[in-house]
Design a protein around this motif. Structure first.
Motif, PDB file in Angstrom:
ATOM      1  N   PRO A  82      25.260  38.980  18.725  1.00 36.73           N
ATOM      2  CA  PRO A  82      24.246  38.021  18.273  1.00 36.73           C
ATOM      3  C   PRO A  82      24.796  36.604  18.266  1.00 36.73           C
ATOM      4  O   PRO A  82      25.988  36.374  18.013  1.00 36.73           O
ATOM      5  CB  PRO A  82      23.926  38.490  16.841  1.00 36.73           C
ATOM      6  CG  PRO A  82      24.412  39.883  16.760  1.00 36.73           C
ATOM      7  CD  PRO A  82      25.592  39.955  17.674  1.00 36.73           C
ATOM      8  N   GLY A  83      23.922  35.661  18.538  1.00 39.77           N
ATOM      9  CA  GLY A  83      24.301  34.255  18.478  1.00 39.77           C
ATOM     10  C   GLY A  83      23.101  33.390  18.156  1.00 39.77           C
ATOM     11  O   GLY A  83      21.948  33.781  18.365  1.00 39.77           O
ATOM     12  N   ILE A  84      23.382  32.217  17.623  1.00 39.71           N
ATOM     13  CA  ILE A  84      22.364  31.194  17.394  1.00 39.71           C
ATOM     14  C   ILE A  84      22.621  30.084  18.403  1.00 39.71           C
ATOM     15  O   ILE A  84      23.751  29.598  18.538  1.00 39.71           O
ATOM     16  CB  ILE A  84      22.465  30.624  15.958  1.00 39.71           C
ATOM     17  CG1 ILE A  84      22.015  31.670  14.924  1.00 39.71           C
ATOM     18  CG2 ILE A  84      21.674  29.338  15.815  1.00 39.71           C
ATOM     19  CD1 ILE A  84      20.516  31.767  14.745  1.00 39.71           C
ATOM     20  N   ILE A  85      21.586  29.679  19.133  1.00 36.44           N
ATOM     21  CA  ILE A  85      21.743  28.634  20.137  1.00 36.44           C
ATOM     22  C   ILE A  85      20.588  27.641  20.044  1.00 36.44           C
ATOM     23  O   ILE A  85      19.561  27.920  19.411  1.00 36.44           O
ATOM     24  CB  ILE A  85      21.791  29.199  21.569  1.00 36.44           C
ATOM     25  CG1 ILE A  85      20.452  29.889  21.931  1.00 36.44           C
ATOM     26  CG2 ILE A  85      22.965  30.165  21.731  1.00 36.44           C
ATOM     27  CD1 ILE A  85      20.344  30.271  23.389  1.00 36.44           C
ATOM     28  N   GLN A  86      20.769  26.492  20.683  1.00 37.91           N
ATOM     29  CA  GLN A  86      19.659  25.571  20.873  1.00 37.91           C
ATOM     30  C   GLN A  86      18.875  26.077  22.071  1.00 37.91           C
ATOM     31  O   GLN A  86      19.401  26.149  23.177  1.00 37.91           O
ATOM     32  CB  GLN A  86      20.157  24.155  21.133  1.00 37.91           C
ATOM     33  CG  GLN A  86      19.039  23.143  21.349  1.00 37.91           C
ATOM     34  CD  GLN A  86      19.561  21.727  21.457  1.00 37.91           C
ATOM     35  OE1 GLN A  86      20.270  21.238  20.591  1.00 37.91           O
ATOM     36  NE2 GLN A  86      19.226  21.063  22.555  1.00 37.91           N
ATOM     37  N   SER A  98      12.721  25.998  24.045  1.00 40.09           N
ATOM     38  CA  SER A  98      11.376  25.656  23.586  1.00 40.09           C
ATOM     39  C   SER A  98      11.407  24.504  22.586  1.00 40.09           C
ATOM     40  O   SER A  98      12.436  24.234  21.952  1.00 40.09           O
ATOM     41  CB  SER A  98      10.707  26.861  22.937  1.00 40.09           C
ATOM     42  OG  SER A  98      10.198  27.752  23.899  1.00 40.09           O
ATOM     43  N   GLY A  99      10.251  23.856  22.452  1.00 40.01           N
ATOM     44  CA  GLY A  99      10.143  22.742  21.515  1.00 40.01           C
ATOM     45  C   GLY A  99      11.145  21.656  21.855  1.00 40.01           C
ATOM     46  O   GLY A  99      11.584  21.516  23.004  1.00 40.01           O
ATOM     47  N   SER A 100      11.514  20.868  20.886  1.00 41.90           N
ATOM     48  CA  SER A 100      12.521  19.827  21.086  1.00 41.90           C
ATOM     49  C   SER A 100      13.883  20.390  20.692  1.00 41.90           C
ATOM     50  O   SER A 100      14.477  20.004  19.687  1.00 41.90           O
ATOM     51  CB  SER A 100      12.171  18.587  20.258  1.00 41.90           C
ATOM     52  OG  SER A 100      11.914  18.952  18.907  1.00 41.90           O
ATOM     53  N   GLY A 101      14.360  21.368  21.495  1.00 44.04           N
ATOM     54  CA  GLY A 101      15.623  22.020  21.218  1.00 44.04           C
ATOM     55  C   GLY A 101      15.562  22.965  20.044  1.00 44.04           C
ATOM     56  O   GLY A 101      16.522  23.077  19.276  1.00 44.04           O
ATOM     57  N   PHE A 102      14.439  23.683  19.879  1.00 42.52           N
ATOM     58  CA  PHE A 102      14.296  24.587  18.750  1.00 42.52           C
ATOM     59  C   PHE A 102      15.347  25.700  18.809  1.00 42.52           C
ATOM     60  O   PHE A 102      15.767  26.139  19.879  1.00 42.52           O
ATOM     61  CB  PHE A 102      12.902  25.213  18.735  1.00 42.52           C
ATOM     62  CG  PHE A 102      11.810  24.276  18.292  1.00 42.52           C
ATOM     63  CD1 PHE A 102      12.075  22.959  17.975  1.00 42.52           C
ATOM     64  CD2 PHE A 102      10.508  24.733  18.186  1.00 42.52           C
ATOM     65  CE1 PHE A 102      11.069  22.105  17.550  1.00 42.52           C
ATOM     66  CE2 PHE A 102       9.485  23.893  17.763  1.00 42.52           C
ATOM     67  CZ  PHE A 102       9.768  22.566  17.451  1.00 42.52           C
ATOM     68  N   THR A 103      15.732  26.164  17.639  1.00 40.44           N
ATOM     69  CA  THR A 103      16.776  27.178  17.507  1.00 40.44           C
ATOM     70  C   THR A 103      16.279  28.543  17.962  1.00 40.44           C
ATOM     71  O   THR A 103      15.121  28.904  17.738  1.00 40.44           O
ATOM     72  CB  THR A 103      17.236  27.239  16.041  1.00 40.44           C
ATOM     73  OG1 THR A 103      17.753  25.952  15.672  1.00 40.44           O
ATOM     74  CG2 THR A 103      18.318  28.291  15.839  1.00 40.44           C
ATOM     75  N   GLU A 104      17.174  29.311  18.593  1.00 40.74           N
ATOM     76  CA  GLU A 104      16.868  30.679  18.995  1.00 40.74           C
ATOM     77  C   GLU A 104      17.947  31.619  18.480  1.00 40.74           C
ATOM     78  O   GLU A 104      19.135  31.289  18.471  1.00 40.74           O
ATOM     79  CB  GLU A 104      16.803  30.820  20.519  1.00 40.74           C
ATOM     80  CG  GLU A 104      15.560  30.234  21.152  1.00 40.74           C
ATOM     81  CD  GLU A 104      15.458  30.557  22.637  1.00 40.74           C
ATOM     82  OE1 GLU A 104      15.953  31.627  23.064  1.00 40.74           O
ATOM     83  OE2 GLU A 104      14.903  29.722  23.368  1.00 40.74           O
ATOM     84  N   LEU A 105      17.511  32.790  18.061  1.00 44.89           N
ATOM     85  CA  LEU A 105      18.413  33.889  17.737  1.00 44.89           C
ATOM     86  C   LEU A 105      18.436  34.814  18.945  1.00 44.89           C
ATOM     87  O   LEU A 105      17.384  35.286  19.388  1.00 44.89           O
ATOM     88  CB  LEU A 105      17.921  34.640  16.495  1.00 44.89           C
ATOM     89  CG  LEU A 105      18.683  35.914  16.121  1.00 44.89           C
ATOM     90  CD1 LEU A 105      20.124  35.601  15.728  1.00 44.89           C
ATOM     91  CD2 LEU A 105      17.963  36.647  14.984  1.00 44.89           C
ATOM     92  N   VAL A 106      19.631  35.036  19.492  1.00 35.92           N
ATOM     93  CA  VAL A 106      19.731  35.780  20.751  1.00 35.92           C
ATOM     94  C   VAL A 106      20.810  36.853  20.643  1.00 35.92           C
ATOM     95  O   VAL A 106      21.667  36.817  19.757  1.00 35.92           O
ATOM     96  CB  VAL A 106      20.078  34.836  21.930  1.00 35.92           C
ATOM     97  CG1 VAL A 106      19.056  33.722  22.049  1.00 35.92           C
ATOM     98  CG2 VAL A 106      21.485  34.244  21.767  1.00 35.92           C
ATOM     99  N   ILE A 107      20.739  37.794  21.550  1.00 38.30           N
ATOM    100  CA  ILE A 107      21.851  38.694  21.841  1.00 38.30           C
ATOM    101  C   ILE A 107      22.000  38.683  23.355  1.00 38.30           C
ATOM    102  O   ILE A 107      21.089  39.117  24.075  1.00 38.30           O
ATOM    103  CB  ILE A 107      21.613  40.124  21.329  1.00 38.30           C
ATOM    104  CG1 ILE A 107      21.579  40.149  19.802  1.00 38.30           C
ATOM    105  CG2 ILE A 107      22.705  41.065  21.853  1.00 38.30           C
ATOM    106  CD1 ILE A 107      21.368  41.533  19.204  1.00 38.30           C
TER     107      ILE A 107
END
Length: 266
Positions: free
Chosen positions: A224-228, A231-240
């Motif tokens: 898991p990671g949190i990235i910019q 979407s949006g103006s660099g909205f945060t995403e939670l990814v794997i």
């Protein structure tokens, strides 16, 4: 001719066929119909509308005007036959939409669009010169997103005068970040930029420490990671990376996501 995108929670095959044909008859071209599906169509619609408008920037030139239609119409009993419809411009790009505060919340917050022009269907159709039978058909229908919203977009795009009242978009409560969209990879797109920095460790959903990375390819595989995000103006995403964050964390669109800076162990 305008490129037309239609975001709607009425997206079954029959509805798509009728919407495509009616808009084609009005504009000479059919729209791209985007299904606002899932458990929280309003959050999906809010982020998708914002993304559509942001996608018209940085074209390397003037580009062409676009039309985006949005229909999210919960029958909540507040309005006699569902929420009214409104329109607004973002530069030369037209949006015609249901007057739904949550669906319009991100363009309000991110683009500063705090007022729209709200219309009354019966008044607008009467002013356009329709017959009494047509007025009843359009104003009284359950499928207003078919019979009225395309007409409104066409009238405004053509520069016709439409009876409308300038109205503020109501503010929505500033609550916890929400998963607005789960993309086809299972990445969870939030409805804001949390302002995290690469290397920062946060606790997600009160259960797991997750590291913030500068971009997706920096996230270790199957981790898991949190990235910019995109979407949006660099909205945060939670990814794997190489997996589904939505499945791993049990998240769906509309779910609040608690993200807190993890406590450092001495």
């Amino acid at each position: 001719m305008y490129p037309i995108t239609y975001i709607t929670d009425c997206y079954d095959a029959n509805a798509r066929a009728r919407l495509s044909t009616r808009i084609g008859a009005l504009f000479g071209q059919s729209p791209t119909i985007v299904a606002a599906d899932g458990p929280d169509p309003e959050s999906f619609a809010a982020l998708t509308l914002l993304d559509c408008l942001l996608a018209t920037s940085s074209l390397g030139g003037d580009g062409h005007p676009t039309i985006t239609l949005l229909n999210i119409a919960p029958r909540d009993g507040v309005w006699p036959n569902g929420v009214p419809f409104c329109f607004f411009w973002h530069g030369k790009h037209l949006v015609a939409s249901t007057f739904t505060a949550r669906a319009l919340s991100l363009v309000r917050r991110e683009l500063g669009i705090d007022r729209v022009y709200v219309t009354d269907i019966r008044e607008a159709v009467t002013a356009a010169g329709f017959t009494p039978d047509e007025i009843e058909k359009i104003a009284g229908t359950q499928f207003r997103s078919l019979w009225y919203l395309p007409l409104l977009a066409k009238w405004v795009a053509d520069g016709r005068a439409v009876p409308a009242v300038g109205t503020a978009i109501p503010e929505t409560p500033d609550e916890d970040p929400v998963v607005a969209v789960v993309d086809n990879f299972g990445n969870c797109k939030l409805d804001r930029n949390l302002g995290l920095t690469p290397g920062e460790v946060v606790t997600v959903a009160q259960s797991k420490d997750v590291t913030c990375y500068p971009h997706l390819t920096a996230v270790p595989r199957k981790t898991p990671g949190i990235i910019q995000g995109s979407s949006g103006s660099g909205f945060t995403e939670l990814v794997i990376r190489g997996g589904s964050a939505a499945a791993a964390f049990g998240l769906r669109p509309g779910d609040p996501l608690s993200v807190q800076v993890a406590e450092k162990v001495a």
